[in-house]
Design a protein around this motif. Sequence first.
Motif, PDB file in Angstrom:
ATOM      1  N   THR A   1       0.863  -1.188   0.000  1.00 44.62           N
ATOM      2  CA  THR A   1       0.000   0.000   0.000  1.00 44.62           C
ATOM      3  C   THR A   1       0.892   1.228   0.000  1.00 44.62           C
ATOM      4  OG1 THR A   1      -0.128  -0.180   2.380  1.00 44.62           O
ATOM      5  CG2 THR A   1      -2.051  -0.947   1.133  1.00 44.62           C
ATOM      6  N   PHE A   2       0.395   2.289  -0.551  1.00 44.63           N
ATOM      7  CA  PHE A   2       1.207   3.488  -0.671  1.00 44.63           C
ATOM      8  C   PHE A   2       0.621   4.579   0.198  1.00 44.63           C
ATOM      9  CE2 PHE A   2       1.831   0.852  -4.251  1.00 44.63           C
ATOM     10  CZ  PHE A   2       3.202   0.876  -4.408  1.00 44.63           C
ATOM     11  N   PRO A   3       1.434   5.141   1.103  1.00 42.19           N
ATOM     12  CA  PRO A   3       0.889   6.170   1.975  1.00 42.19           C
ATOM     13  C   PRO A   3       0.472   7.399   1.166  1.00 42.19           C
ATOM     14  CG  PRO A   3       3.185   5.643   2.537  1.00 42.19           C
ATOM     15  CD  PRO A   3       2.846   4.884   1.317  1.00 42.19           C
ATOM     16  N   PRO A   4      -0.700   7.961   1.457  1.00 38.26           N
ATOM     17  CA  PRO A   4      -1.118   9.168   0.729  1.00 38.26           C
ATOM     18  C   PRO A   4      -0.189  10.335   1.051  1.00 38.26           C
ATOM     19  CG  PRO A   4      -2.632   8.680   2.521  1.00 38.26           C
ATOM     20  CD  PRO A   4      -1.680   7.537   2.452  1.00 38.26           C
ATOM     21  N   GLU A   5      -0.016  11.213   0.083  1.00 39.97           N
ATOM     22  CA  GLU A   5       0.872  12.365   0.291  1.00 39.97           C
ATOM     23  C   GLU A   5       0.198  13.693   0.019  1.00 39.97           C
ATOM     24  OE1 GLU A   5       4.320  11.639  -2.109  1.00 39.97           O
ATOM     25  OE2 GLU A   5       4.833   9.830  -0.963  1.00 39.97           O
TER      26      GLU A   5
ATOM     27  N   MET B   1      -7.696  22.142  -0.923  1.00 43.73           N
ATOM     28  CA  MET B   1      -6.438  21.436  -0.667  1.00 43.73           C
ATOM     29  C   MET B   1      -5.976  21.738   0.760  1.00 43.73           C
ATOM     30  SD  MET B   1      -5.690  19.620  -3.257  1.00 43.73           S
ATOM     31  CE  MET B   1      -4.038  19.091  -2.813  1.00 43.73           C
ATOM     32  N   LEU B   2      -5.428  20.747   1.436  1.00 41.66           N
ATOM     33  CA  LEU B   2      -4.925  20.929   2.796  1.00 41.66           C
ATOM     34  C   LEU B   2      -3.396  20.923   2.749  1.00 41.66           C
ATOM     35  CD1 LEU B   2      -7.363  18.413   4.512  1.00 41.66           C
ATOM     36  CD2 LEU B   2      -7.441  20.906   4.680  1.00 41.66           C
ATOM     37  N   PRO B   3      -2.766  21.643   3.688  1.00 45.12           N
ATOM     38  CA  PRO B   3      -1.294  21.789   3.591  1.00 45.12           C
ATOM     39  C   PRO B   3      -0.516  20.602   4.161  1.00 45.12           C
ATOM     40  CG  PRO B   3      -2.107  23.020   5.448  1.00 45.12           C
ATOM     41  CD  PRO B   3      -3.320  22.381   4.818  1.00 45.12           C
ATOM     42  N   PHE B   4      -1.092  19.404   4.150  1.00 43.77           N
ATOM     43  CA  PHE B   4      -0.411  18.255   4.777  1.00 43.77           C
ATOM     44  C   PHE B   4       0.201  17.336   3.737  1.00 43.77           C
ATOM     45  CE2 PHE B   4      -4.216  19.231   7.459  1.00 43.77           C
ATOM     46  CZ  PHE B   4      -3.521  19.993   8.392  1.00 43.77           C
ATOM     47  N   GLU B   5       1.289  16.698   4.132  1.00 44.60           N
ATOM     48  CA  GLU B   5       1.913  15.745   3.212  1.00 44.60           C
ATOM     49  C   GLU B   5       2.212  14.400   3.846  1.00 44.60           C
ATOM     50  OE1 GLU B   5       5.182  17.510   1.125  1.00 44.60           O
ATOM     51  OE2 GLU B   5       3.775  18.703  -0.066  1.00 44.60           O
ATOM     52  N   VAL B   6       1.946  14.317   5.138  1.00 41.93           N
ATOM     53  CA  VAL B   6       2.294  13.087   5.859  1.00 41.93           C
ATOM     54  C   VAL B   6       1.083  12.627   6.676  1.00 41.93           C
ATOM     55  CG1 VAL B   6       3.840  12.102   7.596  1.00 41.93           C
ATOM     56  CG2 VAL B   6       4.707  13.846   6.034  1.00 41.93           C
ATOM     57  N   ALA B   7       0.758  11.333   6.580  1.00 38.04           N
ATOM     58  CA  ALA B   7      -0.308  10.761   7.414  1.00 38.04           C
ATOM     59  C   ALA B   7       0.314   9.696   8.306  1.00 38.04           C
ATOM     60  CB  ALA B   7      -1.378  10.130   6.539  1.00 38.04           C
ATOM     61  N   ARG B   8      -0.059   9.706   9.595  1.00 40.23           N
ATOM     62  CA  ARG B   8       0.449   8.659  10.501  1.00 40.23           C
ATOM     63  C   ARG B   8      -0.699   8.053  11.303  1.00 40.23           C
ATOM     64  NH1 ARG B   8       4.050   8.644   7.709  1.00 40.23           N
ATOM     65  NH2 ARG B   8       6.263   8.949   8.074  1.00 40.23           N
ATOM     66  N   TRP B   9      -0.777   6.728  11.239  1.00 41.06           N
ATOM     67  CA  TRP B   9      -1.717   6.014  12.093  1.00 41.06           C
ATOM     68  C   TRP B   9      -1.103   5.983  13.492  1.00 41.06           C
ATOM     69  CZ3 TRP B   9      -2.268   5.845   7.022  1.00 41.06           C
ATOM     70  CH2 TRP B   9      -3.531   5.576   6.481  1.00 41.06           C
ATOM     71  N   LEU B  10      -1.953   6.128  14.518  1.00 42.50           N
ATOM     72  CA  LEU B  10      -1.438   6.317  15.872  1.00 42.50           C
ATOM     73  C   LEU B  10      -1.929   5.246  16.831  1.00 42.50           C
ATOM     74  CD1 LEU B  10      -2.439  10.110  16.090  1.00 42.50           C
ATOM     75  CD2 LEU B  10      -0.217   9.214  15.381  1.00 42.50           C
ATOM     76  N   LYS B  11      -1.068   4.902  17.779  1.00 45.37           N
ATOM     77  CA  LYS B  11      -1.440   3.899  18.780  1.00 45.37           C
ATOM     78  C   LYS B  11      -0.623   4.180  20.042  1.00 45.37           C
ATOM     79  CE  LYS B  11      -0.283  -0.589  18.269  1.00 45.37           C
ATOM     80  NZ  LYS B  11      -0.206  -1.861  17.559  1.00 45.37           N
ATOM     81  N   PHE B  12      -1.289   4.158  21.200  1.00 44.07           N
ATOM     82  CA  PHE B  12      -0.541   4.283  22.453  1.00 44.07           C
ATOM     83  C   PHE B  12      -0.197   2.897  22.963  1.00 44.07           C
ATOM     84  CE2 PHE B  12      -2.608   8.556  23.498  1.00 44.07           C
ATOM     85  CZ  PHE B  12      -1.425   9.252  23.323  1.00 44.07           C
ATOM     86  N   GLU B  13       1.038   2.720  23.415  1.00 42.58           N
ATOM     87  CA  GLU B  13       1.376   1.458  24.092  1.00 42.58           C
ATOM     88  C   GLU B  13       0.529   1.381  25.343  1.00 42.58           C
ATOM     89  OE1 GLU B  13       5.562   1.216  25.191  1.00 42.58           O
ATOM     90  OE2 GLU B  13       5.923   2.128  23.224  1.00 42.58           O
TER      91      GLU B  13
ATOM     92  N   THR C   1      -4.505  11.135  -1.375  1.00 44.31           N
ATOM     93  CA  THR C   1      -4.122  10.480  -2.625  1.00 44.31           C
ATOM     94  C   THR C   1      -2.594  10.458  -2.742  1.00 44.31           C
ATOM     95  OG1 THR C   1      -4.003  12.514  -3.907  1.00 44.31           O
ATOM     96  CG2 THR C   1      -6.150  11.425  -3.831  1.00 44.31           C
ATOM     97  N   VAL C   2      -2.124   9.710  -3.714  1.00 43.18           N
ATOM     98  CA  VAL C   2      -0.685   9.673  -3.961  1.00 43.18           C
ATOM     99  C   VAL C   2      -0.281  10.852  -4.857  1.00 43.18           C
ATOM    100  CG1 VAL C   2       1.202   8.275  -4.880  1.00 43.18           C
ATOM    101  CG2 VAL C   2      -0.660   7.182  -3.652  1.00 43.18           C
ATOM    102  N   GLY C   3      -1.171  11.259  -5.751  1.00 38.98           N
ATOM    103  CA  GLY C   3      -0.857  12.383  -6.652  1.00 38.98           C
ATOM    104  C   GLY C   3      -2.048  13.323  -6.793  1.00 38.98           C
ATOM    105  N   THR C   4      -1.812  14.529  -7.276  1.00 46.00           N
ATOM    106  CA  THR C   4      -2.897  15.520  -7.323  1.00 46.00           C
ATOM    107  C   THR C   4      -3.929  15.266  -8.424  1.00 46.00           C
ATOM    108  OG1 THR C   4      -1.365  16.882  -8.553  1.00 46.00           O
ATOM    109  CG2 THR C   4      -1.730  17.501  -6.267  1.00 46.00           C
ATOM    110  N   LEU C   5      -3.523  14.568  -9.462  1.00 47.27           N
ATOM    111  CA  LEU C   5      -4.466  14.340 -10.559  1.00 47.27           C
ATOM    112  C   LEU C   5      -5.717  13.598 -10.088  1.00 47.27           C
ATOM    113  CD1 LEU C   5      -4.916  14.693 -13.611  1.00 47.27           C
ATOM    114  CD2 LEU C   5      -3.910  12.437 -13.914  1.00 47.27           C
TER     115      LEU C   5
END
Length: 533
Positions: A391-395, A466-478, A441-445
Amino acid sequence: MTLTEEISKRRTFAIISHPDAGKTTLTEKLLLYGGAIHLAGSIKSRKTQRHAVSDWMEIEKQRGISVTSSVLQFDYGGCRINILDTPGHQDFSEDTYRTLMAVDSAVMVLDAAKGVEAQTKKLFKVCRERRIPIFTFINKLDRYGKIPLDLLDEVENVLGIRAYPMNFPIGVDGKYLGVYDRQKNRAELFAEDTTHGQSERISEIFAPDDKKFIKKIGQENFDALQDDLLLLDEAGEKFDKAKIDAGDLTPTFFGSAMTNFGVQNFLEEYLRLAPPPAPRLSDDGIIEPNDEKFSAFVFKIQANMNPAHRDRLAFIRICSGKFERNMQVWHAPSNKIIKLAQPQQFLAQERQIIEEAFPGDIVGLFDPGIFGIGDTITDAAHKFKFEEFPTFPPEKFARVSAKDTMKRKQFSKGIEQLTQEGAIQLFYPVGMGNDSYVVGTVGTLQFEVLQYRLKAEYGVDVLLTMLPFEVARWLKFEGGEKVTPATLRGANRGMFVTDRIENPVLLVENEWALGWIRENNPKLSMSATPFEN
Ligand code: G4P
């Protein structure tokens, strides 16, 4: 015919190239030689795909064409050939990666004047990672290009794969007279093309020491050819089938798709050397194609191919056993037995219902909404799952809502269905009402495609910010504490959203922001893709 015989005659591959190198033209010519089309030019309209978004959308409007041409099947020389189309535009990379999971080999088309281009490099990398055999067709030899030996060097140096020239151009750049076949040790000179490649090209075959051959090409060309061949024999790579099979050596052909120069020879050699359907890895070990029990996986989903029927097709690649219409299979993700009705196959321009298919074949299944990309289906008597799809992380991220709030229902339905096709990832903003989504998405098109398809297929105009984000992280607390905007320190440094199954995800501008969050939340684990449960 036995299952093993059916398998041994199948060749399933994709043609990869940078836009404009000649992928469409070569595909068309292979179909021409395969007798699947009579006059080249009939899939010409596809070529608009490579242009601007608007052209691509025009093509998408005529879905029949775009989809039938994404999987083509034809017979040649006792082989059954399945060609899978890979969209050339870089923004479609995710779709392309998945398609490459379904092939057993790849043909890389290079433009002789341009050599190895950006998109070729990316696609090549995926093929290399899968370790599938790669065949190279250096195209556009009918006009001026780089020197053949330099092109071979470029393949080796830029892509890092050894190249073995199967043939070599005869004559001088821009005015090649034919090719010298290094396997068959003979020269093929091409007759003048008077049809602009509309029909198969007639060639004259000569033994290398035939006086007529020397006379025809001239002493100077003959001497230059001898020098080149000697150099290749002495300093070049040796032909090695084992290295080809391992994806370490690429058999390289020179030719011109447009004028049919070298195309037939390429097709024949390719069919001789390319592998039949290969075994696949699963959680129950290696699955051999001639295992009598049926198995397949979904690698592509396409909705609304026929706007009048709102149908959805799941494309499967058969990996083992025999496929039969109306057969019952086990669907791994839902753990249910389902019936495979209305299977379709694609022959040049037509779709047709099929009764049976074999490993290597691609079948389009009518999908009432149960299939997802990467799903395994197997015989109920042998249940297993094929290895995961990457899977490719969205950017790129945008907030999307319906312009007309009255259309919220169609909007939600449309966006959820397009998510299932796998072109976009859907996120839900936390604490902001339920009339908008965040799309990754992976690209703007893909955003433009999304906007267009929601309008064309669901009648919904959307507002896209458009949002100014380029990184998505799934989160989990130990320790299991729930991650929420309240429990996460610094949640306001990005946007807190959830995925489809309510996993917490944080969108941030860049990697640097992650450092701060990591430092301030010592028990936090972050992942670029969803955590496995
Ligand atoms: P793509 O699918 O890889 O994007 O490339 P496509 O086959 O559409 O080819 C891109 C352009 O290159 C087309 O020209 C096509 O005719 C031309 N072409 C393909 N193969 C050859 C070849 O062997 N020799 C030469 N000289 N040209 C080739 P175009 O100008 O965009 O279109 P058109 O005027 O041919 O219709």
